[in-house]
Design a protein around this motif. Structure first.
Motif, PDB file in Angstrom:
ATOM      1  N   TYR A 237       3.587   4.786  -6.237  1.00 29.30           N
ATOM      2  CA  TYR A 237       2.801   6.007  -6.450  1.00 29.30           C
ATOM      3  C   TYR A 237       2.387   6.634  -5.119  1.00 29.30           C
ATOM      4  CZ  TYR A 237       2.502   4.355 -11.260  1.00 29.30           C
ATOM      5  OH  TYR A 237       2.803   3.925 -12.521  1.00 29.30           O
ATOM      6  N   THR A 238       2.075   5.795  -4.139  1.00 25.85           N
ATOM      7  CA  THR A 238       1.722   6.324  -2.817  1.00 25.85           C
ATOM      8  C   THR A 238       2.908   7.042  -2.191  1.00 25.85           C
ATOM      9  OG1 THR A 238       0.144   4.513  -2.477  1.00 25.85           O
ATOM     10  CG2 THR A 238       0.860   5.717  -0.528  1.00 25.85           C
ATOM     11  N   ALA A 239       4.103   6.443  -2.308  1.00 27.78           N
ATOM     12  CA  ALA A 239       5.304   7.076  -1.773  1.00 27.78           C
ATOM     13  C   ALA A 239       5.592   8.397  -2.473  1.00 27.78           C
ATOM     14  CB  ALA A 239       6.499   6.128  -1.910  1.00 27.78           C
ATOM     15  N   VAL A 240       5.388   8.440  -3.802  1.00 27.53           N
ATOM     16  CA  VAL A 240       5.574   9.692  -4.548  1.00 27.53           C
ATOM     17  C   VAL A 240       4.584  10.743  -4.069  1.00 27.53           C
ATOM     18  CG1 VAL A 240       5.354  10.767  -6.823  1.00 27.53           C
ATOM     19  CG2 VAL A 240       6.563   8.603  -6.587  1.00 27.53           C
ATOM     20  N   TYR A 241       3.336  10.333  -3.842  1.00 25.12           N
ATOM     21  CA  TYR A 241       2.323  11.278  -3.370  1.00 25.12           C
ATOM     22  C   TYR A 241       2.716  11.878  -2.028  1.00 25.12           C
ATOM     23  CZ  TYR A 241      -1.952  13.040  -1.304  1.00 25.12           C
ATOM     24  OH  TYR A 241      -2.866  13.831  -0.668  1.00 25.12           O
ATOM     25  N   TYR A 242       3.223  11.045  -1.127  1.00 25.73           N
ATOM     26  CA  TYR A 242       3.635  11.558   0.188  1.00 25.73           C
ATOM     27  C   TYR A 242       4.698  12.646   0.039  1.00 25.73           C
ATOM     28  CZ  TYR A 242       1.288   7.542   2.370  1.00 25.73           C
ATOM     29  OH  TYR A 242       0.365   6.617   2.790  1.00 25.73           O
ATOM     30  N   VAL A 243       5.689  12.398  -0.824  1.00 30.05           N
ATOM     31  CA  VAL A 243       6.753  13.385  -1.029  1.00 30.05           C
ATOM     32  C   VAL A 243       6.190  14.663  -1.643  1.00 30.05           C
ATOM     33  CG1 VAL A 243       8.911  13.859  -2.239  1.00 30.05           C
ATOM     34  CG2 VAL A 243       8.545  11.623  -1.190  1.00 30.05           C
ATOM     35  N   LEU A 244       5.292  14.526  -2.609  1.00 29.86           N
ATOM     36  CA  LEU A 244       4.691  15.705  -3.239  1.00 29.86           C
ATOM     37  C   LEU A 244       3.884  16.516  -2.221  1.00 29.86           C
ATOM     38  CD1 LEU A 244       3.443  14.242  -6.652  1.00 29.86           C
ATOM     39  CD2 LEU A 244       5.484  15.617  -6.214  1.00 29.86           C
ATOM     40  N   ALA A 245       3.127  15.829  -1.370  1.00 34.48           N
ATOM     41  CA  ALA A 245       2.348  16.526  -0.345  1.00 34.48           C
ATOM     42  C   ALA A 245       3.266  17.272   0.621  1.00 34.48           C
ATOM     43  CB  ALA A 245       1.473  15.528   0.411  1.00 34.48           C
ATOM     44  N   ASP A 246       4.402  16.657   0.963  1.00 28.54           N
ATOM     45  CA  ASP A 246       5.365  17.324   1.838  1.00 28.54           C
ATOM     46  C   ASP A 246       5.959  18.557   1.175  1.00 28.54           C
ATOM     47  OD1 ASP A 246       4.894  15.285   3.602  1.00 28.54           O
ATOM     48  OD2 ASP A 246       6.687  14.144   3.070  1.00 28.54           O
ATOM     49  N   LEU A 247       6.239  18.450  -0.128  1.00 31.30           N
ATOM     50  CA  LEU A 247       6.808  19.583  -0.854  1.00 31.30           C
ATOM     51  C   LEU A 247       5.821  20.749  -0.923  1.00 31.30           C
ATOM     52  CD1 LEU A 247       8.624  17.767  -3.805  1.00 31.30           C
ATOM     53  CD2 LEU A 247       9.694  18.985  -1.896  1.00 31.30           C
ATOM     54  N   VAL A 248       4.547  20.448  -1.083  1.00 30.11           N
ATOM     55  CA  VAL A 248       3.531  21.506  -1.078  1.00 30.11           C
ATOM     56  C   VAL A 248       3.511  22.210   0.273  1.00 30.11           C
ATOM     57  CG1 VAL A 248       1.056  21.976  -1.205  1.00 30.11           C
ATOM     58  CG2 VAL A 248       2.100  20.426  -2.847  1.00 30.11           C
ATOM     59  N   MET A 249       3.576  21.433   1.356  1.00 32.24           N
ATOM     60  CA  MET A 249       3.576  22.032   2.688  1.00 32.24           C
ATOM     61  C   MET A 249       4.828  22.872   2.912  1.00 32.24           C
ATOM     62  SD  MET A 249       2.935  20.150   6.363  1.00 32.24           S
ATOM     63  CE  MET A 249       1.526  19.295   5.683  1.00 32.24           C
ATOM     64  N   LEU A 250       5.971  22.371   2.444  1.00 34.78           N
ATOM     65  CA  LEU A 250       7.215  23.120   2.578  1.00 34.78           C
ATOM     66  C   LEU A 250       7.161  24.400   1.737  1.00 34.78           C
ATOM     67  CD1 LEU A 250       9.910  22.734   4.082  1.00 34.78           C
ATOM     68  CD2 LEU A 250      10.837  21.731   1.994  1.00 34.78           C
ATOM     69  N   SER A 251       6.531  24.322   0.564  1.00 37.56           N
ATOM     70  CA  SER A 251       6.392  25.507  -0.282  1.00 37.56           C
ATOM     71  C   SER A 251       5.513  26.562   0.393  1.00 37.56           C
ATOM     72  CB  SER A 251       5.787  25.114  -1.638  1.00 37.56           C
ATOM     73  OG  SER A 251       6.615  24.205  -2.316  1.00 37.56           O
TER      74      SER A 251
END
Length: 291
Positions: free
Chosen positions: A100-114
């Motif tokens: 779940y922590t790894a998924v959160y990191y990817v989601l946070a990166d996607l928000v920044m990229l968005s």
């Protein structure tokens, strides 16, 4: 931090005992105070990494120049490293907390990229905006569904013998690297390389702009703190029974090199913040970290 999912009823196998909550949460035997400190520092480092992107979100909304302040290659390298971390969490059959922590990191990166593409296309409309937004939404959905896919898959066979940091650890008498450990070592090396390379475009962007306006220093400060604590957590951990300290360090080398290397490059970015602070107008000047 790498923990392995173990079967129930193995708590008694911990040599010299362990803190029960550490075993229940991570499946990790904390043999002494050094192991407990390692787990504690690892948890704090996770919090630092998880919180690091929020200051940049706020900064982006305030300045509206995220597409100029941050390098696209910096963001792509970061999300690439976190994606490798997510893949590794599946291959190593880590505990749900790590997944779940790894998924959160990817989601946070996607928000920044968005946010990056939002401000980029807001100023310069492009025909590519729709395909890029669609791709980001697809990746976002896949990242959210990843833990669900993991839980519905076949359950791995439970181990009857305790092993602590199993992704890169070696049992006495076994081969130096199992196939799973080789995969983990390769993914860790690729992830560390992506983290390292991601900093170079950002350093170049700051240098060419002669400014760090639009970039939150708290982003890099929290990542620096997280990498420092993570490196300490790895070094404080006791090696497995029958494993030498040298072998333990070698098996964790990709993560140590990645953490210390990124820490060095983030120090360079910190120096840039100090150098280019004077180039901002008086209305833009502010302390590096909020008081």
């Amino acid at each position: 931090m790498v923990w392995k999912k173990l079967g129930p009823g193995n708590f008694s196998d911990c040599p010299n005992g362990s803190r029960r909550w550490i075993w229940d949460v991570f499946g990790e035997c904390a043999q002494d105070g050094w192991d407990e400190a390692s787990v504690g520092l690892g948890l704090i480092s996770i919090v630092c990494f998880a919180a690091s992107t929020f200051p940049q979100y706020i900064k982006a909304c305030r300045t509206g120049n995220m597409d100029q302040a941050l390098s696209l290659w910096f963001l792509l390298g970061w999300i690439g490293g976190d994606s490798c971390n997510l893949i590794g969490s599946f291959l190593a059959d880590q505990l749900p907390l790590q997944t779940y922590t790894a998924v959160y990191y990817v989601l946070a990166d996607l928000v920044m990229l968005s946010l990056y593409f939002h401000y980029k296309f807001k100023k310069r409309p492009s025909l590519l905006s729709t395909p890029i937004n669609s791709a980001l939404l697809f990746i976002l959905g896949m990242a959210c569904a990843a833990p669900l896919l993991r839980t519905t898959g076949p359950v791995a066979a439970r181990r009857e013998v305790f092993r602590g940091r199993t992704l890169l650890s070696v049992e006495p008498g076994s081969k130096p690297f199992t196939q799973q450990e080789i995969i983990g070592f390769v993914i860790g090396s690729v992830s560390s390389m992506l983290y390292l390379l991601s900093r170079l475009p950002q350093i170049r962007t700051n240098f060419l702009r002669k400014s760090t306006r639009g970039v939150s220093y708290s982003l890099f400060a929290l990542v620096m703190l997280g990498n420092t604590l993570y490196g300490l957590s790895v070094l404080l951990k006791n090696p497995e029974v029958g494993e030498s300290e040298g072998s333990y360090v070698v098996h964790h080398l990709p993560w140590l090199v990645g953490s210390l290397g990124v820490l060095l490059l983030d120090t360079v970015i910190s120096i840039q913040f100090l150098i280019y602070r004077d180039t901002a107008t008086s209305s833009e000047r502010q302390p590096l970290l909020p008081s």
